[in-house]
Motif scaffolding. Structure first.
Motif, PDB file in Angstrom:
ATOM      1  N   HIS A 101     -18.719  -3.464  13.983  1.00 44.85           N
ATOM      2  CA  HIS A 101     -18.258  -3.370  12.590  1.00 44.85           C
ATOM      3  C   HIS A 101     -18.719  -2.058  11.957  1.00 44.85           C
ATOM      4  O   HIS A 101     -17.961  -1.408  11.231  1.00 44.85           O
ATOM      5  CB  HIS A 101     -18.797  -4.558  11.795  1.00 44.85           C
ATOM      6  N   LYS A 102     -19.951  -1.645  12.248  1.00 46.85           N
ATOM      7  CA  LYS A 102     -20.472  -0.401  11.680  1.00 46.85           C
ATOM      8  C   LYS A 102     -19.693   0.797  12.211  1.00 46.85           C
ATOM      9  O   LYS A 102     -19.420   1.751  11.472  1.00 46.85           O
ATOM     10  CB  LYS A 102     -21.955  -0.266  12.043  1.00 46.85           C
ATOM     11  N   LEU A 103     -19.319   0.750  13.487  1.00 50.05           N
ATOM     12  CA  LEU A 103     -18.520   1.824  14.075  1.00 50.05           C
ATOM     13  C   LEU A 103     -17.190   1.958  13.348  1.00 50.05           C
ATOM     14  O   LEU A 103     -16.753   3.065  13.005  1.00 50.05           O
ATOM     15  CB  LEU A 103     -18.295   1.543  15.558  1.00 50.05           C
ATOM     16  N   ALA A 104     -16.524   0.822  13.092  1.00 48.08           N
ATOM     17  CA  ALA A 104     -15.245   0.841  12.383  1.00 48.08           C
ATOM     18  C   ALA A 104     -15.418   1.371  10.968  1.00 48.08           C
ATOM     19  O   ALA A 104     -14.595   2.157  10.475  1.00 48.08           O
ATOM     20  CB  ALA A 104     -14.642  -0.559  12.359  1.00 48.08           C
ATOM     21  N   GLN A 105     -16.492   0.969  10.291  1.00 46.83           N
ATOM     22  CA  GLN A 105     -16.767   1.463   8.937  1.00 46.83           C
ATOM     23  C   GLN A 105     -16.964   2.979   8.929  1.00 46.83           C
ATOM     24  O   GLN A 105     -16.440   3.686   8.061  1.00 46.83           O
ATOM     25  CB  GLN A 105     -18.008   0.790   8.365  1.00 46.83           C
ATOM     26  N   ASN A 106     -17.716   3.479   9.904  1.00 49.93           N
ATOM     27  CA  ASN A 106     -17.988   4.918   9.960  1.00 49.93           C
ATOM     28  C   ASN A 106     -16.718   5.716  10.239  1.00 49.93           C
ATOM     29  O   ASN A 106     -16.521   6.808   9.695  1.00 49.93           O
ATOM     30  CB  ASN A 106     -19.044   5.207  11.026  1.00 49.93           C
ATOM     31  N   MET A 107     -15.846   5.170  11.092  1.00 46.35           N
ATOM     32  CA  MET A 107     -14.588   5.854  11.376  1.00 46.35           C
ATOM     33  C   MET A 107     -13.699   5.884  10.131  1.00 46.35           C
ATOM     34  O   MET A 107     -13.023   6.890   9.857  1.00 46.35           O
ATOM     35  CB  MET A 107     -13.876   5.177  12.543  1.00 46.35           C
ATOM     36  N   ALA A 108     -13.697   4.781   9.387  1.00 46.72           N
ATOM     37  CA  ALA A 108     -12.930   4.747   8.138  1.00 46.72           C
ATOM     38  C   ALA A 108     -13.485   5.766   7.147  1.00 46.72           C
ATOM     39  O   ALA A 108     -12.728   6.404   6.403  1.00 46.72           O
ATOM     40  CB  ALA A 108     -12.955   3.342   7.537  1.00 46.72           C
ATOM     41  N   ALA A 109     -14.811   5.924   7.133  1.00 51.29           N
ATOM     42  CA  ALA A 109     -15.439   6.898   6.230  1.00 51.29           C
ATOM     43  C   ALA A 109     -15.049   8.327   6.598  1.00 51.29           C
ATOM     44  O   ALA A 109     -14.837   9.175   5.727  1.00 51.29           O
ATOM     45  CB  ALA A 109     -16.957   6.738   6.259  1.00 51.29           C
ATOM     46  N   ILE A 110     -14.954   8.615   7.905  1.00 56.44           N
ATOM     47  CA  ILE A 110     -14.519   9.941   8.350  1.00 56.44           C
ATOM     48  C   ILE A 110     -13.101  10.224   7.851  1.00 56.44           C
ATOM     49  O   ILE A 110     -12.814  11.296   7.295  1.00 56.44           O
ATOM     50  CB  ILE A 110     -14.569  10.040   9.889  1.00 56.44           C
ATOM     51  N   GLU A 111     -12.205   9.253   8.041  1.00 52.86           N
ATOM     52  CA  GLU A 111     -10.821   9.431   7.586  1.00 52.86           C
ATOM     53  C   GLU A 111     -10.767   9.614   6.076  1.00 52.86           C
ATOM     54  O   GLU A 111     -10.047  10.477   5.567  1.00 52.86           O
ATOM     55  CB  GLU A 111      -9.997   8.206   7.998  1.00 52.86           C
ATOM     56  N   ARG A 112     -11.543   8.816   5.360  1.00 52.74           N
ATOM     57  CA  ARG A 112     -11.558   8.889   3.891  1.00 52.74           C
ATOM     58  C   ARG A 112     -12.039  10.254   3.416  1.00 52.74           C
ATOM     59  O   ARG A 112     -11.467  10.851   2.507  1.00 52.74           O
ATOM     60  CB  ARG A 112     -12.470   7.781   3.361  1.00 52.74           C
ATOM     61  N   SER A 113     -13.084  10.774   4.049  1.00 59.54           N
ATOM     62  CA  SER A 113     -13.643  12.064   3.644  1.00 59.54           C
ATOM     63  C   SER A 113     -12.685  13.210   3.928  1.00 59.54           C
ATOM     64  O   SER A 113     -12.491  14.099   3.096  1.00 59.54           O
ATOM     65  CB  SER A 113     -14.973  12.307   4.367  1.00 59.54           C
ATOM     66  N   LEU A 114     -12.075  13.201   5.110  1.00 57.31           N
ATOM     67  CA  LEU A 114     -11.209  14.309   5.510  1.00 57.31           C
ATOM     68  C   LEU A 114      -9.858  14.298   4.799  1.00 57.31           C
ATOM     69  O   LEU A 114      -9.127  15.290   4.834  1.00 57.31           O
ATOM     70  CB  LEU A 114     -11.001  14.292   7.026  1.00 57.31           C
ATOM     71  N   THR A 115      -9.510  13.179   4.152  1.00 60.39           N
ATOM     72  CA  THR A 115      -8.256  13.117   3.389  1.00 60.39           C
ATOM     73  C   THR A 115      -8.508  13.085   1.891  1.00 60.39           C
ATOM     74  O   THR A 115      -7.589  12.840   1.111  1.00 60.39           O
ATOM     75  CB  THR A 115      -7.439  11.864   3.781  1.00 60.39           C
ATOM     76  N   ASN A 116      -9.772  13.326   1.478  1.00 60.56           N
ATOM     77  CA  ASN A 116     -10.140  13.279   0.062  1.00 60.56           C
ATOM     78  C   ASN A 116      -9.716  11.963  -0.589  1.00 60.56           C
ATOM     79  O   ASN A 116      -9.266  11.932  -1.736  1.00 60.56           O
ATOM     80  CB  ASN A 116      -9.517  14.455  -0.701  1.00 60.56           C
ATOM     81  N   GLY A 117      -9.861  10.877   0.154  1.00 58.55           N
ATOM     82  CA  GLY A 117      -9.558   9.557  -0.386  1.00 58.55           C
ATOM     83  C   GLY A 117      -8.100   9.153  -0.329  1.00 58.55           C
ATOM     84  O   GLY A 117      -7.750   8.030  -0.695  1.00 58.55           O
ATOM     85  N   LYS A 118      -7.221  10.048   0.137  1.00 58.96           N
ATOM     86  CA  LYS A 118      -5.792   9.742   0.154  1.00 58.96           C
ATOM     87  C   LYS A 118      -5.445   8.655   1.168  1.00 58.96           C
ATOM     88  O   LYS A 118      -4.362   8.067   1.095  1.00 58.96           O
ATOM     89  CB  LYS A 118      -4.990  11.014   0.448  1.00 58.96           C
ATOM     90  N   SER A 119      -6.353   8.399   2.101  1.00 57.58           N
ATOM     91  CA  SER A 119      -6.081   7.368   3.110  1.00 57.58           C
ATOM     92  C   SER A 119      -6.398   5.968   2.597  1.00 57.58           C
ATOM     93  O   SER A 119      -6.106   4.977   3.271  1.00 57.58           O
ATOM     94  CB  SER A 119      -6.917   7.638   4.366  1.00 57.58           C
ATOM     95  N   ILE A 120      -6.974   5.868   1.399  1.00 59.09           N
ATOM     96  CA  ILE A 120      -7.367   4.558   0.861  1.00 59.09           C
ATOM     97  C   ILE A 120      -6.144   3.808   0.359  1.00 59.09           C
ATOM     98  O   ILE A 120      -5.371   4.328  -0.449  1.00 59.09           O
ATOM     99  CB  ILE A 120      -8.375   4.726  -0.295  1.00 59.09           C
ATOM    100  N   ASP A 121      -5.974   2.593   0.824  1.00 58.44           N
ATOM    101  CA  ASP A 121      -4.929   1.709   0.333  1.00 58.44           C
ATOM    102  C   ASP A 121      -5.576   0.716  -0.625  1.00 58.44           C
ATOM    103  O   ASP A 121      -6.346  -0.154  -0.193  1.00 58.44           O
ATOM    104  CB  ASP A 121      -4.264   0.966   1.496  1.00 58.44           C
TER     105      ASP A 121
END
Length: 309
Positions: free
Chosen positions: A129-149
């Motif tokens: 679960h922590k791995l999935a959370q960290n990967m989501a955080a990478i995507e969120r950071s590199l898209t400036n939050g645009k990946s958040i639904d």
């Protein structure tokens, strides 16, 4: 500043080398497909994108237009895809997966799920679960939050062990980073949660916790004071601002106050929280008092706002 940046770059490059190697191993030994990683990604985008065009794919995936054209032509020959002229613009062709293409994509999705499952199977449930959370955080950071639904964000009010401690921690680092508050502020928040939990009445008191991918990213609370309610701990993780979550949390809290027949609701804040103050005033709060407060930082003015319900 340069040394910090240089260290960050080194960490990112090391991760890139590591993960590129992982992807290469998985692609060779598990997917066992005639399609390349780029081709599978293009199939996914065609399926997921309404009114998908070749130009849209080229721009979105940053792929050379000539290479994209060859892949799309190949998909047509294989029967994975067909083109349909736009009714609004006869010069544009929409890309649509055929039934054969959808079946192929479904097969590749299943293989991809299997490869990821095999990769993380040796890990504990917590580590997965922590791995999935960290990967989501990478995507969120590199898209400036645009990946958040926003639809993927949930709000609960059932308090779990650890909630108060984590929210206290969030207050500590966010207010230090953004307003340079001292650790005395974190102590104040911890004390307020101690009192809240000691006297918690689930009928009148409430703590709403916003979560994304199982991670706490925001909160707001209501504390019972007889005919008055106090709004407390209104906080959002910086990555989740500007998507309407703050308004959603505030509305949820005020709706609760009206439902429980409170006559008014008040809150305490400080004069440096300008965006929060603007939101309170827009919701109908009026400033009723102010006083100097140097407990957490010099030159602070504590403000009290109230709204009649």
């Amino acid at each position: 500043m340069y040394e910090v940046l240089n260290d960050d770059v080194s960490v990112i490059r090391r991760f890139n080398r590591f993960y590129t190697n992982i992807l290469g191993l998985l692609n060779r030994h598990i997917l066992e497909s005639e399609l390349s990683l780029s081709e599978v990604r293009i199939l996914l985008e065609i399926e997921a994108t309404p009114d998908c065009t070749s130009k849209l794919l080229t721009d979105k995936l940053s792929i050379d237009s000539g290479y994209m054209s060859r892949i799309l032509n190949q998909f047509q020959k294989q029967g994975f895809m067909e083109k349909k002229k736009s009714e609004k613009d006869g010069r544009s062709n929409f890309l649509i997966l055929t039934e054969k293409g959808k079946q192929k994509l479904s097969e590749m999705n299943a293989r991809s799920d299997e490869q990821i499952s095999r990769m993380i199977q040796p890990l504990s449930k917590y580590a997965q679960h922590k791995l999935a959370q960290n990967m989501a955080a990478i995507e969120r950071s590199l898209t400036n939050g645009k990946s958040i639904d926003p639809e993927e964000i949930t709000i609960r009010h059932k308090i779990k062990p650890g909630d108060a401690g984590y929210i206290t921690y969030m207050h500590g680092w966010i207010y230090k980073q953004e307003y340079n508050y001292s650790t005395a502020f974190e102590s104040y928040v911890a004390q307020s949660f101690y009192e809240f939990l000691q006297n918690y009445d689930p009928e009148l008191d409430r703590l709403w916790i916003a979560e994304h991918n199982g991670e706490i990213i925001g909160c707001v609370g209501i504390v019972n004071h007889g005919e008055r309610a106090q709004l407390r701990w209104f906080l959002l993780h910086p990555d989740y601002r500007g998507i309407g979550l703050g308004k959603r949390l505030l509305k949820t809290a005020l709706d609760h106050c009206r439902q429980k027949k409170y006559k008014s609701v008040y809150l305490d804040t400080t004069d440096d929280l300008e965006k929060a103050i603007a939101m309170y005033e827009k919701a109908g709060f009026i400033k009723v008092a102010e006083k100097e407060n140097n407990s957490w930082r010099e030159d602070l003015t504590e403000l009290e706002f109230e709204m009649e319900l």
